[in-house]
Design an enzyme around this catalytic site. Structure first.
Site, mmCIF file in Angstrom:
data_model
loop_
_atom_site.group_PDB
_atom_site.id
_atom_site.type_symbol
_atom_site.label_atom_id
_atom_site.label_comp_id
_atom_site.label_asym_id
_atom_site.label_seq_id
_atom_site.Cartn_x
_atom_site.Cartn_y
_atom_site.Cartn_z
ATOM 1 N N ASP A 60 -18.430 3.585 -7.851
ATOM 2 C CA ASP A 60 -16.366 3.778 -6.889
ATOM 3 C C ASP A 60 -16.747 5.991 -7.158
ATOM 4 O O ASP A 60 -16.836 6.317 -7.841
ATOM 5 C CB ASP A 60 -15.596 3.324 -7.239
ATOM 6 C CG ASP A 60 -13.900 3.959 -6.565
ATOM 7 O OD1 ASP A 60 -14.144 4.542 -5.816
ATOM 8 O OD2 ASP A 60 -13.219 3.642 -6.393
ATOM 9 N N SER A 120 -6.414 1.497 -4.709
ATOM 10 C CA SER A 120 -6.819 2.255 -4.408
ATOM 11 C C SER A 120 -5.136 2.991 -4.188
ATOM 12 O O SER A 120 -4.351 3.163 -5.622
ATOM 13 C CB SER A 120 -7.444 2.771 -3.222
ATOM 14 O OG SER A 120 -7.941 3.977 -2.716
ATOM 15 N N TYR A 155 0.497 -1.225 -0.154
ATOM 16 C CA TYR A 155 -0.010 0.195 -0.302
ATOM 17 C C TYR A 155 1.265 1.783 -0.342
ATOM 18 O O TYR A 155 0.910 1.927 -0.758
ATOM 19 C CB TYR A 155 -0.958 -0.103 1.367
ATOM 20 C CG TYR A 155 -2.113 1.130 1.227
ATOM 21 C CD1 TYR A 155 -2.759 1.082 0.225
ATOM 22 C CD2 TYR A 155 -1.894 2.374 1.721
ATOM 23 C CE1 TYR A 155 -4.108 2.289 0.373
ATOM 24 C CE2 TYR A 155 -3.145 2.967 1.743
ATOM 25 C CZ TYR A 155 -3.683 2.853 1.136
ATOM 26 O OH TYR A 155 -5.105 4.296 0.972
ATOM 27 N N HIS A 209 -16.109 1.452 -4.188
ATOM 28 C CA HIS A 209 -14.558 1.247 -4.197
ATOM 29 C C HIS A 209 -14.052 -0.028 -3.285
ATOM 30 O O HIS A 209 -12.766 -0.005 -3.542
ATOM 31 C CB HIS A 209 -14.160 2.406 -2.912
ATOM 32 C CG HIS A 209 -12.691 2.906 -2.624
ATOM 33 N ND1 HIS A 209 -12.145 2.825 -3.907
ATOM 34 C CD2 HIS A 209 -11.474 2.852 -1.910
ATOM 35 C CE1 HIS A 209 -10.491 3.255 -4.017
ATOM 36 N NE2 HIS A 209 -10.412 2.848 -2.474
#
Length: 697
Positions: free
Chosen positions: A632, A547, A467, A667
């Site tokens: 989203d 993301s 991430y 999302h």
């Protein structure tokens, strides 16, 4: 004849892709012209976009369905996921409430029981009845202080927009109260109603893309329509901020949080016995995070990184609430304090030691600290209340699903309350944490999960994820999604790059703004470590992230395409020049910076923006499967649409460049199990097929 490799008998990359018109749209930044030929895709409700989406999904579906083992993989994923999952109980007004999913239910169900011994309970709220497809999710429950009422929030089709309903938790009776168009809000009870946060009703057709501005705090009195709700707080001078409130347990204090445009938040307090005095600021900067832990009389306990990059616990008073009057209760330590809470009149502190949770208990004065013995290295979630001695924690790791323990603070002992039964033998697998050296010499940790007896032959298939942003730490966490992969000899890798909070504020800042390249360097260096240490080779590495992690994957594909054979950027931030113009994109500026900051910032963003750095010279890219969803409204699908269209138009070799666009989904939050299983089967089939696996299930 049997296939030697999966790729010998499976689908081939499309020779042509759906036509996406390239227009002459461009922007000028500091005198530099930047083309944006797919700007029309930002209008995601237009007929042209809908047509393109339909055609792309058709091409992608044809490819994925032709993968020889995709159906068997989905069957195995569903079998693994089909186990009972139970959450820790919460005690309210003498009753216990907990969530449970019997295995493959689209949404978990809320139960109520009279005692801890009754683990079966009675159904109180079943979100699976909210819609036939399971696309309406229960996203939060909020009990009134006396437990007489329960507000709950729901989200439709994965959107960040939510609605609030109210029920009597003892009878299950639904009250007439109904609040719409909330966002980033719960229900904070006070008196005969509750506070909530919301925006105005968005323009029709732009509900999921228009920029969100003007967050307000409202007060709703039970039994009245939403039209009569009063604006309790707003700040028209700063429309691009989030405003939420929190009420102390005894309803004597009201706290106001303001955040969204800095690397921290503001915090103010109101004495509810003297409302006429209004809110009194407790802090004056947006450079640090300040969180209320609990109140005790006029004492206010806070968790903060103010003056402590690895966080500490401090105490304020209602009489003199400003930060210069605070006193330290628990000082900063060597390891990051990732959470703090008060339960049973004690402080419970969770510290991160090399990306593994450790729990400590101390008095409210911070003294007498002792560690709670945990089952192993993993992640912990605590559950309890300030005045109750019934304390629970859930524990999970890469190979241990969420088990729930009851903790007796008086005896400093834990007892197993619930342990799920999963259809795989975790004794056959092991987890190893290693530290590799990144490009600039920084040691970075990552976890490897694989079957015991793994041979370091330089040919093992590897799937990597990470991430690296927004101060979010990735802990050991169980998921059935990667089990079929490691069952078939794969090595699952989770990289803890800079940008997260694994080692505190400095670790976070080392992966933000003009330091963002460190994140990509860390991930690329992790892949190079796997090759150099004979775990795998370049042709057998797949990467995925969602993301901000989707941004990570897009950037790394551009920067080191030769390292990877398959890539799945999920709901990614792909257009770094325009991300701040949609929904809450402006909120990411503290991590990314924006083109409006300076020419230097513009050039830096453009240098790694996934959309703007796709090669067009025959450079061989890995197989890419972009994923997004039509609802989203956090990272709008235009990011993925434009990126995929540019990727398909460019000359990046013969590997497939596909996009999977989910419908009635957002999302990721609240996604029904049926959609999750379909998506995971597609993603892992695509990855495993393209890194040369021929798995057996």
């Amino acid at each position: 004849m049997a296939c030697v490799l999966a790729t010998a008998c499976g689908p081939r990359a499309p020779k042509t892709y759906p036509v996406a018109e390239r227009t002459g749209v461009f922007d000028v930044y500091y005198g530099d012209t930047v083309a944006d030929p797919y700007r029309w895709m930002e209008n995601d409700t237009s007929d042209a976009v809908k047509k393109w989406v339909s055609e792309e999904n058709s091409v992608t579906r044809k490819y994925l369905d032709a993968i020889p083992f995709r159906a068997a993989l989905k069957e195995r994923l569903m079998a693994l996921y089909n186990y009972e999952k139970t959450g820790a109980p919460m005690k309210k007004n003498g009753k216990y409430y907990f969530f449970r999913n019997d295995g493959l239910q689209n949404q978990s169900v809320l139960y109520r029981s009279d005692s801890l011994s009754d683990m079966k309970g009675t159904v109180l709220l079943d979100p699976n009845t909210f819609s036939d497809e399971g696309t309406v999710a229960l996203t939060g429950i909020y009990f009134s202080k006396n437990g007489k009422y329960m507000a709950y929030t729901v989200s439709r089709n994965g959107s960040d927009w939510s609605e609030i309903f109210v029920m009597d938790p003892l009878t299950g009776e639904l009250l007439p109260d109904h609040i719409e168009w909330c966002k980033f809000s719960g229900a904070e009870w006070y008196g005969d109603g509750f506070f909530y946060s919301a925006y105005g009703i968005p323009e029709k057709g732009k509900e999921f893309s228009a920029i969100n501005e003007g967050h307000k705090v409202y007060y709703h009195k039970l039994g009245t329509p939403q039209s009569e709700d009063k604006v309790f707080y707003e700040n028209k001078d700063f429309p691009k901020r989030f405003y939420t409130v929190s009420v102390s347990d005894d309803e004597s204090m009201l706290f106001l949080y303001s955040d969204g445009m800095g690397s921290g938040n503001l915090l103010s307090v109101m004495d509810l016995k003297h409302k006429e005095k209004g809110f009194v600021p407790m802090v004056s900067d947006y450079d640090h995070w300040y969180y209320l832990i609990a109140t005790e009389g006029d004492r206010i306990f806070l968790y903060t990184n103010y003056g402590a990059p690895r966080y500490r616990v401090m105490e304020a008073s209602l009489a003199a609430p400003s930060v210069e009057n605070w006193k330290e209760i628990v000082p900063e330590r060597e390891w990051v304090l990732s959470s703090a809470s008060v339960m049973d009149g004690r402080l419970f502190l969770v510290y991160d030691k090399d990306v593994s949770n450790h729990v400590y208990v101390a008095g409210l004065d911070g003294k007498g600290m002792k560690e709670v013995a945990l089952p192993g290295a993993g992640a912990v979630s605590l559950s309890g209340s300030k005045d109750s001695d019934e304390i629970f924690y859930s524990f999970t790791s890469f190979t241990v699903p969420g088990a729930i323990y009851r903790y007796d603070a008086g005896n400093d002992s834990s007892s197993l309350y619930y342990s799920p039964e999963v259809g795989f033998d975790n004794a056959q697998y092991e987890t190893k944490q290693v530290f590799f050296t990144s490009k600039d010499g920084t040691p970075v940790p990552m976890y490897l999960v694989y079957k015991k007896g793994l041979e370091l032959n330089g040919n093992n298939p590897v799937i990597m994820t990470g991430y690296g942003g927004f101060g979010i730490s990735l802990y050991p966490s169980f998921s059935t999604n990667y089990i079929p992969f490691i069952e078939n000899g794969g090595v699952y890798v989770q990289v803890n790059m800079r940008g997260g909070n694994e080692y505190g504020q400095q670790w976070h800042e080392a992966g933000t703004k003009m330091n963002k390249q460190n994140v990509f360097d860390d991930f690329i260096s992790a892949a190079e470590y796997m090759v150099a240490n004979n775990y795998t080779q370049k042709g057998r590495i797949g990467i995925m992230g969602g993301s901000n992690g989707g941004l990570l994957i897009g950037a790394c594909v551009n920067q080191a395409p030769e390292l990877f054979r398959a890539a799945v950027p999920r709901v990614g931030v792909m257009d770094m020049l325009r991300y701040h113009l949609f929904t809450i994109g402006w909120n990411w500026a503290p991590d990314y910076g924006t083109v409006d900051d300076s020419r230097e910032m513009f050039e830096y963003l453009k240098s790694y923006s996934p959309l703007h750095n796709i090669a067009n010279d025959g450079t061989e890219y890995p197989a890419v499967l972009v994923t997004t969803a039509d609802h989203d409204d956090r990272v709008v699908p235009a990011h993925s649409f434009k990126y995929a269209a540019q990727l398909q138009w460019s000359d990046t070799g013969d590997a497939p460049k596909l996009i999977r666009i989910d419908t009635n989904a957002g999302h990721g939050g609240g996604k029904p199990v049926s959609k999750v299983m379909d998506e995971m089967a597609d993603i892992y089939a695509f990855m495993m097929y393209n890194i040369g696996m021929s798995p057996k299930f």
